[in-house]
Scaffold this active site. Structure first.
Site, PDB file in Angstrom:
ATOM      1  N   ASP A  87     -12.412  -7.767   0.896  1.00 46.95           N
ATOM      2  CA  ASP A  87     -13.098  -8.717   1.778  1.00 46.95           C
ATOM      3  C   ASP A  87     -14.475  -9.100   1.248  1.00 46.95           C
ATOM      4  O   ASP A  87     -15.019 -10.126   1.632  1.00 46.95           O
ATOM      5  CB  ASP A  87     -13.213  -8.126   3.188  1.00 46.95           C
ATOM      6  N   ASP A 156     -13.501   1.738  -1.499  1.00 40.65           N
ATOM      7  CA  ASP A 156     -13.446   1.078  -0.187  1.00 40.65           C
ATOM      8  C   ASP A 156     -11.985   0.728   0.066  1.00 40.65           C
ATOM      9  O   ASP A 156     -11.566  -0.418  -0.068  1.00 40.65           O
ATOM     10  CB  ASP A 156     -14.327  -0.178  -0.230  1.00 40.65           C
ATOM     11  N   ASP A 159      -6.298   2.466   4.757  1.00 44.31           N
ATOM     12  CA  ASP A 159      -5.795   3.799   5.132  1.00 44.31           C
ATOM     13  C   ASP A 159      -4.752   4.269   4.119  1.00 44.31           C
ATOM     14  O   ASP A 159      -4.149   3.441   3.420  1.00 44.31           O
ATOM     15  CB  ASP A 159      -5.160   3.739   6.536  1.00 44.31           C
TER      16      ASP A 159
HETATM   17  N1  SAM Z   1     -13.172  -1.226   5.433  1.00 45.87           N
HETATM   18  C1  SAM Z   1     -11.769  -1.132   5.493  1.00 45.87           C
HETATM   19  C2  SAM Z   1     -11.234   0.049   6.245  1.00 45.87           C
HETATM   20  O1  SAM Z   1     -11.598   1.199   5.964  1.00 45.87           O
HETATM   21  O2  SAM Z   1     -10.406  -0.158   7.132  1.00 45.87           O
HETATM   22  C3  SAM Z   1     -11.124  -1.298   4.178  1.00 45.87           C
HETATM   23  C4  SAM Z   1     -11.611  -2.510   3.470  1.00 45.87           C
HETATM   24  S1  SAM Z   1     -10.715  -3.300   2.237  1.00 45.87           S
HETATM   25  C5  SAM Z   1      -9.996  -4.637   3.147  1.00 45.87           C
HETATM   26  C6  SAM Z   1      -9.416  -2.274   1.658  1.00 45.87           C
HETATM   27  C7  SAM Z   1      -8.719  -2.928   0.490  1.00 45.87           C
HETATM   28  O3  SAM Z   1      -8.123  -1.935  -0.362  1.00 45.87           O
HETATM   29  C8  SAM Z   1      -7.595  -3.884   0.869  1.00 45.87           C
HETATM   30  O4  SAM Z   1      -7.990  -5.201   0.587  1.00 45.87           O
HETATM   31  C9  SAM Z   1      -6.405  -3.439  -0.003  1.00 45.87           C
HETATM   32  O5  SAM Z   1      -5.680  -4.522  -0.529  1.00 45.87           O
HETATM   33  C10 SAM Z   1      -7.115  -2.630  -1.074  1.00 45.87           C
HETATM   34  N2  SAM Z   1      -6.256  -1.670  -1.784  1.00 45.87           N
HETATM   35  C11 SAM Z   1      -5.301  -0.869  -1.272  1.00 45.87           C
HETATM   36  N3  SAM Z   1      -4.727  -0.139  -2.247  1.00 45.87           N
HETATM   37  C12 SAM Z   1      -5.343  -0.487  -3.415  1.00 45.87           C
HETATM   38  C13 SAM Z   1      -5.197  -0.080  -4.785  1.00 45.87           C
HETATM   39  N4  SAM Z   1      -4.281   0.833  -5.150  1.00 45.87           N
HETATM   40  N5  SAM Z   1      -6.024  -0.646  -5.699  1.00 45.87           N
HETATM   41  C14 SAM Z   1      -6.944  -1.576  -5.348  1.00 45.87           C
HETATM   42  N6  SAM Z   1      -7.124  -2.000  -4.081  1.00 45.87           N
HETATM   43  C15 SAM Z   1      -6.324  -1.459  -3.128  1.00 45.87           C
END
Ligand code: SAM
Length: 277
Positions: A87, A156, A159
């Site tokens: 984001d 960041d 879950d």
């Molecule tokens: N602040 C938020 C929370 O704790 O609920 C999380 C923010 S951010 C939107 C989390 C991001 O991690 C998502 O956009 C997701 O696509 C990304 N993500 C998940 N697994 C990942 C991976 N293996 N490598 C890179 N990004 C990843």
């Protein structure tokens, strides 16, 4: 749109609902269901696979606490890596440090960033900065393959489900340790100690088994599951409670300050007990 509610299922016995005033976008990306809605209470929100990720109203708390705690501890952060954070809120906060020369960001889902630019311009304001290098790829793979070294790594993540599961693994933290300079700092979001004690404790134990210092710290996020929300910091050298006092603090923050920094590391007894402290 008279009476539409978004239900977020937290545990088998606990869910919350938010009143929706508009549904702005809903799609299935290659990785997850992404929904953007207007709510009565939190303003605009982004939901991934049914889990609230960011809201306009409380995002400053999470983003200031995941960024300014580690970046205030490090005396001169120059190279920063963000894993996840699509984001843009974490990137926006890191860019507030003039010492920072380059920020790599590894986000697995390009659509999260594209939609944030469209619907959350205040969060996505940092993507145009020349210091930001955003790559859309798996952060786990990047950590296993990269040879670049960082002062601070910020995980960041969403879950621990789907593509984020491995972001909570000991092997991943070991790779983070290897990619940090000799005085580097890792910080990860480590979920709710009250509702997900297993994730919180295993994250702490993994980081404590790898880093000379492991330090959980807490905040409260109104939009997330109730009670405290945790982050866990692994430090190769610096003590989080001995701040680098020679550097001018970032001005104009809404949540983080020096007293909040000190207080965040104070753990209630039931949480200390979980960690055997
Ligand atoms: N602040 C938020 C929370 O704790 O609920 C999380 C923010 S951010 C939107 C989390 C991001 O991690 C998502 O956009 C997701 O696509 C990304 N993500 C998940 N697994 C990942 C991976 N293996 N490598 C890179 N990004 C990843």
């Amino acid at each position: 749109m008279n009476d539409i509610w978004f239900y977020e299922n937290h545990t088998p016995g606990y869910e919350v609902r938010w009143k929706i005033t508009d549904i702005l976008h809903d799609e299935k990306s290659d990785f997850q269901q992404i929904t953007i809605m207007e709510t009565l209470e939190l303003g605009r929100i982004m939901v991934l696979d049914g889990a609230l990720q960011v809201s306009e109203k409380d995002e400053f708390i999470y983003h200031e606490m995941i960024v300014h705690v580690p970046l205030s501890i490090h005396p001169r952060p120059q190279d920063v890596l963000i894993i996840g954070g699509g984001d843009g809120g974490t990137l926006r906060e890191v860019l507030k440090y003039e010492t920072v020369k380059a920020i790599d960001m590894l986000e697995i889902d390009r659509r999260v960033t594209e939609l944030s630019k469209e619907y959350f311009p205040a969060l996505a304001s940092g993507f145009a900065d020349p210091r930001a290098r955003v790559t859309f790829d798996d952060g786990v793979k990047y950590m296993a393959e990269s040879s670049r070294l960082y002062d601070v790594i910020i995980v960041d993540s969403s879950d621990p489900v789907g593509p984020a599961v491995q972001l909570f693994s000991r092997e991943f933290y070991q790779n983070c340790f290897a990619r940090l300079k000799e005085d580097g700092i890792l910080v990860v979001q480590s979920e709710s100690p009250f509702f997900y004690p297993e994730t919180f404790v295993s994250t702490y134990k993994s980081i404590a088994g790898i880093f000379p210092g492991a330090y959980p710290y807490l905040t409260a996020m109104p939009g997330y599951i109730s009670g405290p929300w945790s982050f866990t910091l692994g430090s190769k050298k610096y003590d989080p409670l001995a701040l680098a006092g020679d550097r001018e603090a970032v001005k104009g923050l809404k949540y983080y300050n020096g007293k909040v920094h000190q207080a965040a590391f104070v753990l209630p007894q039931y949480i200390s007990d979980m960690l055997g402290q």
